[in-house]
Structures are given as structure tokens and as C-alpha cells.
Design an enzyme around this catalytic site. Structure first.
Site, PDB file in Angstrom:
ATOM      1  N   LYS A 120       0.841  -1.311   0.106  1.00  0.00           N
ATOM      2  CA  LYS A 120      -0.085   0.045  -0.151  1.00  0.00           C
ATOM      3  C   LYS A 120       0.727   1.178  -0.103  1.00  0.00           C
ATOM      4  O   LYS A 120       0.277   2.243   0.303  1.00  0.00           O
ATOM      5  CB  LYS A 120      -0.894  -0.088   1.306  1.00  0.00           C
ATOM      6  CG  LYS A 120      -1.784  -1.307   1.189  1.00  0.00           C
ATOM      7  CD  LYS A 120      -2.708  -1.320   2.510  1.00  0.00           C
ATOM      8  CE  LYS A 120      -3.159  -2.473   3.021  1.00  0.00           C
ATOM      9  NZ  LYS A 120      -4.009  -2.400   4.239  1.00  0.00           N
ATOM     10  N   CYS A 121       2.028   1.162  -0.341  1.00  0.00           N
ATOM     11  CA  CYS A 121       3.165   2.251  -0.279  1.00  0.00           C
ATOM     12  C   CYS A 121       3.180   3.144  -1.661  1.00  0.00           C
ATOM     13  O   CYS A 121       2.927   2.466  -2.660  1.00  0.00           O
ATOM     14  CB  CYS A 121       4.535   1.673  -0.115  1.00  0.00           C
ATOM     15  SG  CYS A 121       5.757   2.780   0.050  1.00  0.00           S
ATOM     16  N   GLY A 122       3.473   4.225  -1.583  1.00  0.00           N
ATOM     17  CA  GLY A 122       3.472   4.928  -2.775  1.00  0.00           C
ATOM     18  C   GLY A 122       4.366   4.620  -3.783  1.00  0.00           C
ATOM     19  O   GLY A 122       4.397   4.911  -5.032  1.00  0.00           O
TER      20      GLY A 122
END
Length: 158
Positions: free
Chosen positions: A35-37
Site C-alpha cells: 500500500k506504499c506510494g
């Protein structure tokens, strides 16, 4: 002398695996977060793996939720997400901590072999370590370093 091959890690299914299974192969070891950029790095890591796996390069992904809880709680969700969205076929392992009192011993070793800019701690998701065929850490890459920028160094260890 210790090398990455001296460590045992937990696979996504909970079974233990010795990294000795990869002895003689260059590795990229990376802490990941779905879910990281920076999640698009999965695509580039898969491209590198596909390009060089015939030359024995293996990418090893270690999901981690230590940075803003950006990983699924369930490891099956993580592996399914990576496969469906990025075509990940390189090995993904069980979720770990990379810093602190519960950090995985492999990452303790990696950080001691190649410290970061201001400290040894891992600062964010997608910190990458390049390992040569002898199991020694050659380079550490910042989370924002795109995997494609590692190509010249990867070719040196092949």
C-alpha cells in the site's frame, strides 16, 4: 565470516527456508509494502527478475508494515496483490520487521554490512540490497532509487 547464505527466513506459508538454497546466485533483497506510494517498484523488480533470472539473479521480497502500516495483515492478500497487479513471480516471504527489537536477523546483518546515509536503520519501504554470488552485500539502495537504476551494478555481479 557471515554471509546472507547463513540465514534462515520464513516463507509466506510459514515454513522456514535456508538462504543457502540460493548459494552462488546474486540476489536483490528488498523490504516491500503493497500500500506504499512506491508500490510500482514491484513492476520494475519483476522486470529485472525476468531479465536476469536465466543468469541466476533472484529477487527476494520481504513484506513489512513498520512504515505507516502499509502492508496487508494477511500474507495471502499480499502475495495475491503482487501477483495480480504486478505479475510478481519472484519469491515473497513472510511479513517481518526490519528495525527495532523484533527485527529479522537477516536485516540486522544487511544493515550492519551497508549502513544508510545517516544511520543503519531502514528509513522506508523498498530499501534494496544487492548481494553478490559469494553472499556478500555489494550495495544498498534508497527506497526512492528505481530498480532500473541498479542495472549497471547488477550486471557486475552476474
Amino acid at each position: 565470516m557471515t554471509t546472507v547464505y547463513d540465514f534462515t527466513v520464513k516463507k509466506a506459508n510459514g515454513e522456514e527456508q535456508s538462504l543457502r538454497d540460493y548459494e552462488g546466485k546474486p540476489l536483490i533483497i528488498v523490504n516491500t509494502a503493497s500500500k506504499c506510494g512506491l508500490v510500482d517498484q514491484f513492476k520494475e523488480l519483476q522486470e529485472i527478475y525476468s531479465q536476469y533470472k536465466d543468469k541466476d539473479l533472484v529477487v527476494l521480497g520481504f513484506p513489512c508494515s513498520q512504515f505507516n502500516n502499509q502492508e496487508f495483515d494477511n500474507i495471502e492478500e499480499t502475495t495475491e496483490f503482487c501477483q495480480l497487479n504486478y505479475g510478481v513471480s519472484f519469491p515473497m516471504y513472510g511479513k517481518i520487521d526490519v528495525n527495532g527489537k523484533n527485527e529479522d536477523p537477516l536485516f540486522t546483518y544487511l544493515k550492519s554490512a551497508k549502513g544508510g546515509l545517516l544511520s543503519k536503520d531502514i528509513k522506508w519501504n523498498f530499501t534494496k540490497f544487492l548481494i553478490d554470488r559469494n553472499g556478500e552485500v555489494v550495495e544498498r539502495y534508497a527506497p526512492t532509487t528505481k530498480p532500473a537504476k541498479m542495472d549497471k551494478d547488477i550486471r557486475k555481479v552476474l
